[in-house]
Design a protein around this motif. Structure first.
Motif, PDB file in Angstrom:
ATOM      1  N   TYR A  57       0.676  -1.282   0.134  1.00 27.90           N
ATOM      2  CA  TYR A  57      -0.040   0.027  -0.057  1.00 27.90           C
ATOM      3  C   TYR A  57       0.802   1.227  -0.077  1.00 27.90           C
ATOM      4  O   TYR A  57       0.581   2.127  -0.717  1.00 27.90           O
ATOM      5  CB  TYR A  57      -0.968  -0.026   0.987  1.00 27.90           C
ATOM      6  CG  TYR A  57      -1.896   1.096   1.372  1.00 27.90           C
ATOM      7  CD1 TYR A  57      -2.871   1.435   0.111  1.00 27.90           C
ATOM      8  CD2 TYR A  57      -2.153   1.908   2.297  1.00 27.90           C
ATOM      9  CE1 TYR A  57      -3.844   2.462   0.123  1.00 27.90           C
ATOM     10  CE2 TYR A  57      -2.957   2.937   2.314  1.00 27.90           C
ATOM     11  CZ  TYR A  57      -3.797   2.972   1.322  1.00 27.90           C
ATOM     12  OH  TYR A  57      -4.840   4.362   1.290  1.00 27.90           O
ATOM     13  N   GLY A  58       1.970   1.138   0.625  1.00 21.95           N
ATOM     14  CA  GLY A  58       2.976   2.251   0.732  1.00 21.95           C
ATOM     15  C   GLY A  58       3.486   2.661  -0.733  1.00 21.95           C
ATOM     16  O   GLY A  58       3.775   3.536  -1.202  1.00 21.95           O
ATOM     17  N   PHE A  59       3.586   1.336  -1.337  1.00 15.58           N
ATOM     18  CA  PHE A  59       4.214   1.575  -2.853  1.00 15.58           C
ATOM     19  C   PHE A  59       3.357   2.241  -3.825  1.00 15.58           C
ATOM     20  O   PHE A  59       3.809   3.020  -4.280  1.00 15.58           O
ATOM     21  CB  PHE A  59       4.542  -0.012  -3.249  1.00 15.58           C
ATOM     22  CG  PHE A  59       4.913   0.036  -4.793  1.00 15.58           C
ATOM     23  CD1 PHE A  59       6.212   0.310  -5.257  1.00 15.58           C
ATOM     24  CD2 PHE A  59       3.980  -0.328  -5.753  1.00 15.58           C
ATOM     25  CE1 PHE A  59       6.673   0.238  -6.671  1.00 15.58           C
ATOM     26  CE2 PHE A  59       4.253  -0.093  -7.221  1.00 15.58           C
ATOM     27  CZ  PHE A  59       5.628  -0.019  -7.275  1.00 15.58           C
ATOM     28  N   LEU A  60       2.051   1.950  -3.700  1.00 10.06           N
ATOM     29  CA  LEU A  60       1.050   2.739  -4.329  1.00 10.06           C
ATOM     30  C   LEU A  60       0.856   3.989  -3.947  1.00 10.06           C
ATOM     31  O   LEU A  60       0.648   5.144  -4.783  1.00 10.06           O
ATOM     32  CB  LEU A  60      -0.462   1.953  -4.022  1.00 10.06           C
ATOM     33  CG  LEU A  60      -0.615   0.544  -4.497  1.00 10.06           C
ATOM     34  CD1 LEU A  60      -1.926   0.133  -4.248  1.00 10.06           C
ATOM     35  CD2 LEU A  60      -0.186   0.459  -5.652  1.00 10.06           C
ATOM     36  N   TRP A  61       1.186   4.365  -2.862  1.00  6.73           N
ATOM     37  CA  TRP A  61       1.237   5.789  -2.306  1.00  6.73           C
ATOM     38  C   TRP A  61       2.279   6.567  -3.152  1.00  6.73           C
ATOM     39  O   TRP A  61       2.106   7.744  -3.576  1.00  6.73           O
ATOM     40  CB  TRP A  61       1.539   6.210  -0.768  1.00  6.73           C
ATOM     41  CG  TRP A  61       0.010   6.171   0.089  1.00  6.73           C
ATOM     42  CD1 TRP A  61      -0.526   5.211   0.493  1.00  6.73           C
ATOM     43  CD2 TRP A  61      -0.766   7.368   0.221  1.00  6.73           C
ATOM     44  NE1 TRP A  61      -1.677   5.620   1.049  1.00  6.73           N
ATOM     45  CE2 TRP A  61      -1.759   7.042   0.863  1.00  6.73           C
ATOM     46  CE3 TRP A  61      -0.424   8.820  -0.141  1.00  6.73           C
ATOM     47  CZ2 TRP A  61      -2.717   8.025   1.310  1.00  6.73           C
ATOM     48  CZ3 TRP A  61      -1.371   9.826   0.173  1.00  6.73           C
ATOM     49  CH2 TRP A  61      -2.468   9.677   0.976  1.00  6.73           C
ATOM     50  N   LEU A  62       3.527   6.134  -3.132  1.00  4.38           N
ATOM     51  CA  LEU A  62       4.828   6.724  -3.629  1.00  4.38           C
ATOM     52  C   LEU A  62       4.589   6.621  -5.182  1.00  4.38           C
ATOM     53  O   LEU A  62       4.877   7.708  -5.728  1.00  4.38           O
ATOM     54  CB  LEU A  62       6.128   5.789  -3.269  1.00  4.38           C
ATOM     55  CG  LEU A  62       6.296   5.908  -1.899  1.00  4.38           C
ATOM     56  CD1 LEU A  62       7.831   4.903  -1.561  1.00  4.38           C
ATOM     57  CD2 LEU A  62       6.932   7.322  -1.639  1.00  4.38           C
ATOM     58  N   SER A  63       3.991   5.475  -5.813  1.00  2.00           N
ATOM     59  CA  SER A  63       3.697   5.570  -7.227  1.00  2.00           C
ATOM     60  C   SER A  63       2.756   6.720  -7.557  1.00  2.00           C
ATOM     61  O   SER A  63       2.847   7.260  -8.473  1.00  2.00           O
ATOM     62  CB  SER A  63       3.051   4.297  -7.668  1.00  2.00           C
ATOM     63  OG  SER A  63       3.943   3.242  -7.299  1.00  2.00           O
ATOM     64  N   LEU A  64       1.624   7.034  -6.641  1.00  2.00           N
ATOM     65  CA  LEU A  64       0.714   7.969  -7.000  1.00  2.00           C
ATOM     66  C   LEU A  64       1.285   9.344  -6.989  1.00  2.00           C
ATOM     67  O   LEU A  64       1.279  10.193  -7.975  1.00  2.00           O
ATOM     68  CB  LEU A  64      -0.425   7.921  -6.125  1.00  2.00           C
ATOM     69  CG  LEU A  64      -1.487   9.171  -6.298  1.00  2.00           C
ATOM     70  CD1 LEU A  64      -2.229   8.681  -7.850  1.00  2.00           C
ATOM     71  CD2 LEU A  64      -2.420   9.017  -5.177  1.00  2.00           C
TER      72      LEU A  64
END
Length: 490
Positions: A57-64
């Motif tokens: 989920y943190g990866f999705l935040w950074l990707s966004l």
């Protein structure tokens, strides 16, 4: 010391049969695989609370957060390159902007490693080419940079969609599970029948404001909470596939890097061998020849004034010393010639291995099958001989072995790149020593294991080395060298 060579019939089993896995599997390169390996999925009941789920989920935040900037950079690079294509100077600038995508690719690659638990090999570093037009072509044709740009463009909509869907699932799940607590602060709403209610509404007349409905919403929230990791994993899986496919080096680039490394190792090994031969000639053979020359000169001085008064015993001693030194020098020259290329190799690898076994310091049993008619290239026979010689020497010096079995033969294997069937020379060296052998790369001081150097030398002929050496022994080392198709030249 014993040796036994057979060229027909079944291979006799060694005294202690090798326990290593079959070497007929596809040969593995020493370099890291370009494909990723992921952590196992967390158990379903623990998935919402597992650290891997929250790291994803943190990866999705950074990707966004990065997606708009990365997408803008990708669009700008392509547009800028199209706009300045009419000038050579502009193309150089555009090439520099394009190479900046390598930095973006490195950032996304580190994110995938840290947050998604994948391992992606680093692409080969860019080597500037010589010459104006070649340098320009190398910049504009950098495949690693173009693939990173494609990743930046493709993941822009994926980053938005994955973050929105994952966050909505998580927020609705947590909201439904805690609605019973925070709904008391919601404003009152009037239903169609004129009654007033406080709580979430579905439609105009259905409100969650009774214990039964609150419990039902909690149950729905729990279901959504457990569905959240599964839904998120689908988007994360797409990110993994894109990262593995676009941010990892291509098979062709790995092959080129491997070939360049193998060529460098081969050149260095040849240079080191020449230096060693020169040093042996200078420190050993040359010194003996100088001593022989001095002894012959001394004998000449004794004979210069005729035979009267000559001490025949002294003259005989001088000549005997010169004769002995000459024989020692010839023996050293034969050893040097054997180190360059053993004459026994002219009779085939099987005979050469048998000769090696006869000269070993401990019993060595050689089992060779079908090598005489195998039509092995000279480079393969030479490196095979020296590989076995080094492994036998290691068993003698370090393993405290009492015997060694060498099994050599041509076996079918599957090509690692295409999966096609091909032939390979397989050498298994088995000793009954103390074990514990391992391929150790050189440390900061430059010291490493001899097996690491042997692995590098084998790379010059696309060979691989596999070590199975548990503590206490036995040790089985398998050397696999692919062979060219019959009738072709390596």
């Amino acid at each position: 010391m014993t040796s036994m060579t057979s060229t027909d019939g079944p291979v006799p089993p060694p005294a202690n049969p090798p326990t290593s896995p079959s070497s007929t599997q596809p040969a593995e390169r020493p370099a890291a695989s370009p494909r990723a390996t992921t952590d196992g999925a967390p158990p379903f009941l623990l998935a919402p609370f597992d650290g891997r789920t929250w790291r994803a989920y943190g990866f999705l935040w950074l990707s966004l957060l990065l997606a708009p900037f990365a997408f803008t950079y990708a669009i700008f690079t392509v547009s800028f390159m199209a706009g300045v294509a009419v000038t050579v100077v502009g193309l150089f600038v555009a090439g520099g902007v394009l190479l900046g995508a390598r930095g973006w690719g490195s950032t996304y690659r580190r994110m995938a490693v840290r947050y998604l638990g994948v391992e992606i090999a680093e692409p080969a570093p860019r080597t500037p080419r010589k010459g104006f037009w070649r340098r320009l072509g190398g910049m504009l044709g950098d495949a690693t940079a173009w693939r990173a740009l494609l990743y930046m463009a493709v993941t822009f909509p994926l980053a938005i969609a994955s973050f929105v869907v994952s966050t909505v699932f998580l927020a609705v799940a947590l909201g439904g599970m805690t609605h019973w607590f925070w709904s008391r602060w919601l404003p009152l709403q009037q239903a169609g029948d004129g009654t007033w209610h406080r709580g979430a509404s579905f439609g105009t007349d259905w409100f969650v404001d009774t214990p039964a409905r609150q419990l039902l919403l909690v149950a729905v929230g729990v279901i959504l909470l457990y569905l959240w990791p599964q839904v998120q994993s689908m988007f994360v899986g797409l990110f993994r596939l894109l990262a593995e496919g676009l941010l990892s080096p291509t098979r062709a680039s790995l092959r080129v890097a491997y070939a360049e490394r193998a060529r460098a190792v081969t050149v260095e090994d040849a240079d080191e061998r020449l230096r060693r031969i020169e040093r042996d000639l200078h420190d050993g053979t040359q010194a003996h020849l100088v001593a022989v020359a001095m002894q012959i000169g001394e004998a000449r001085e004794l004979l210069r004034d005729g035979t009267d008064g000559v001490d025949t015993a002294e003259l005989a001693a001088v000549l005997e010393t010169a004769h002995s030194s000459t024989k020692d020098t010839l023996a050293e020259l034969r050893e040097l010639a054997r180190g360059i290329r053993p004459p026994a190799l002219d009779a085939g690898l099987a005979v050469a291995l048998e000769t090696l076994a006869a000269r070993a310091a401990l019993p060595v049993r050689v089992h060779a099958v079908g090598l005489d008619g195998a039509d092995l290239p000279p480079s393969v026979t030479a490196i095979s001989y020296f590989a076995v010689a080094e492994l036998v020497a290691n068993a003698t010096k370090h393993a405290r072995a009492t015997g060694v079995d060498v099994v050599a033969g041509v076996e079918p294997i599957a090509d690692a790149a295409t999966g096609a069937a091909m032939r390979a020379l397989v050498l298994r060296v088995h000793d009954d020593g103390v074990g514990g052998a391992a391929v150790r790369a050189p440390d900061a001081s430059g010291r490493g294991s001899g097996l690491a150097g042997l692995t590098d030398r084998l790379s010059g002929v696309d060979g691989t080395l596999r070590v199975v050496s548990p503590a206490g022994g036995p040790t089985v080392i398998t050397v696999t060298i692919p062979l060219p198709a019959p009738g072709s030249r390596r």
